[in-house]
Design a protein around this motif. Structure first.
Motif, PDB file in Angstrom:
ATOM      1  N   CYS A  61      34.137  40.790  35.213  1.00 38.95           N
ATOM      2  CA  CYS A  61      34.119  41.078  36.652  1.00 38.95           C
ATOM      3  C   CYS A  61      35.172  40.279  37.429  1.00 38.95           C
ATOM      4  O   CYS A  61      35.142  40.289  38.672  1.00 38.95           O
ATOM      5  N   ARG A  62      36.083  39.598  36.727  1.00 34.84           N
ATOM      6  CA  ARG A  62      37.111  38.832  37.427  1.00 34.84           C
ATOM      7  C   ARG A  62      37.998  39.806  38.211  1.00 34.84           C
ATOM      8  O   ARG A  62      38.058  41.004  37.893  1.00 34.84           O
TER       9      ARG A  62
ATOM     10  N   GLY B  16      39.707  42.854  36.704  1.00 40.66           N
ATOM     11  CA  GLY B  16      39.045  43.117  35.434  1.00 40.66           C
ATOM     12  C   GLY B  16      38.455  44.524  35.363  1.00 40.66           C
ATOM     13  O   GLY B  16      38.487  45.287  36.326  1.00 40.66           O
TER      14      GLY B  16
ATOM     15  N   ASN C   2      30.849  37.633  33.738  1.00 35.32           N
ATOM     16  CA  ASN C   2      31.705  37.051  34.774  1.00 35.32           C
ATOM     17  C   ASN C   2      33.181  37.278  34.464  1.00 35.32           C
ATOM     18  O   ASN C   2      33.984  37.555  35.360  1.00 35.32           O
ATOM     19  N   GLU C   3      33.533  37.171  33.184  1.00 32.35           N
ATOM     20  CA  GLU C   3      34.925  37.391  32.787  1.00 32.35           C
ATOM     21  C   GLU C   3      35.336  38.844  33.027  1.00 32.35           C
ATOM     22  O   GLU C   3      36.429  39.122  33.530  1.00 32.35           O
TER      23      GLU C   3
ATOM     24  N   GLN D 244      33.046  45.234  37.898  1.00 33.13           N
ATOM     25  CA  GLN D 244      32.948  44.570  39.195  1.00 33.13           C
ATOM     26  C   GLN D 244      31.491  44.365  39.569  1.00 33.13           C
ATOM     27  O   GLN D 244      30.622  45.155  39.184  1.00 33.13           O
TER      28      GLN D 244
END
Length: 356
Positions: A48-49, A52, A45-46, A55
């Motif tokens: 894909c921020r 970031g 999740n981090e 994705q």
């Protein structure tokens, strides 16, 4: 006493175990596969921020770079999302860098316009222009269409074909799934025509699939099918001409009607050798089965015509477009045998030959 310095603590959140994918041409993985590499859900999740390095393309599907996905990456993302996953997720923790991971997709295949593009249809739109990619799955799979993936369900999943390393539905099924989404009669007509002209499939197969998909009640589809049948006949007639000339058969009279002198019309023929009383008829009407309510009458009339001609001593050779395409030499031998056997048969009744 142990003088070795203590090892630094392992970081299960580090994406470094994925370094071997840096040179892989498809950097798309399931979140479950990332976990098999030691990457936690929180780290995914981090990564894909917004802004970031990764994705999320689809639920549970991650693209391991920040730029727009390529057409190939979109295809594999859709397949990863739709395929039935094995347990565990399928990527070893320490894969062999010499043999990059290549996924297998269970119970999922690309269909519709994307599949036609992969089959080489020139009139199919580019993959990147498709807002959604159709993916065919068994009817009971619990999936929903989302993002760039449109779920298409079927009670009977066909055997997938391979195109550019991707499982795709056979052309007739892909055509039916594409036509189901289209309302432009010209686009539908172009796709069906290219299917036949390009040698991808026979008209009969296409019409059966359209009928199975309950698409033949749509007027623009019926109009396109009429064009398809005309195209199929033109292709078959061209094959018949080539067969006669390439295999040295005597020239027949082409496209004629037969009548008894002062009597009834006996029917039309694609090729006829009057001296030998041998006829060739192309079976291009088979695709109409299922299109009209009077099919039984049409087929009964066809059978009566053939039986009548044979009772008059005329040998009728029945040829399908597929036989002409796949076994032309064999069909030429059948016609040649019928011509050579003519002197051994009883003379045929006299008939009047008229242009059709």
């Amino acid at each position: 006493m142990n003088h070795n310095p203590p090892l630094p603590p392992a970081s299960p959140l580090s994406p470094r175990p994925l370094h071997h994918l840096a040179h892989d041409r498809r950097r798309v993985l399931m979140a479950a596969q990332l976990r098999a590499h030691g990457v936690s859900a929180a780290e995914t999740n981090e990564q894909c921020r917004p802004g970031g390095p990764w994705q999320q393309l689809l639920p549970g599907v991650v693209l391991l770079h920040p730029g727009p996905p390529t057409s190939e990456e979109r295809l594999h993302a859709v397949l990863l999302y739709a395929a039935r996953q094995s347990a565990p997720a399928g990527v070893p923790v320490q894969p062999d860098a010499e043999k990059p991971y290549r996924p297998t997709y269970r119970e999922a295949m690309i269909t519709g316009l994307a599949a036609l593009n992969l089959h080489g249809f020139s009139c199919a739109p580019p993959l990147l222009s498709l807002e959604q990619i159709d993916v065919l799955v068994p009817r009971l799979r619990r999936l929903r269409s989302t993002g760039c993936a449109r779920i298409v369900r079927t009670p009977d999943l066909p055997a997938a074909e391979q195109a550019t390393g991707v499982p795709v539905a056979p052309v007739p099924r892909a055509l039916a799934d594409a036509v189901a989404q289209l309302t432009d009669a010209n686009v539908v007509r172009r796709l069906l025509t290219e299917a036949v002209r390009g040698g991808h499939c026979e008209p009969a197969t296409v019409v059966r699939e359209l009928n199975r998909a309950k698409l033949l009640s749509r007027p623009h589809v019926v109009d396109a099918v009429d064009s398809l049948l005309a195209e199929g006949r033109a292709v078959a007639e061209d094959g018949l001409y080539r067969m006669v000339h390439e295999y040295g058969l005597p020239d027949p009279v082409w496209n004629v009607d037969l009548r008894l002198p002062g009597g009834p019309h006996l029917g039309g023929l694609d090729a006829y050798w009057p001296e030998q009383a041998v006829a060739v008829e192309l079976d291009t009407r088979a695709p109409r089965q299922g299109l009209r309510q009077d099919d039984d009458e049409v087929w009964s009339e066809y059978a009566r015509k053939r039986e009548h001609l044979e009772r008059l001593g005329i040998t009728v050779v029945h040829v399908t477009p597929r036989k002409l395409r796949d076994a032309m030499e064999q069909q030429a031998a059948v016609v040649r045998t019928a011509l050579m056997a003519a002197p051994d048969r009883d003379p045929a009744a006299y008939v009047v030959v008229l242009p059709r």
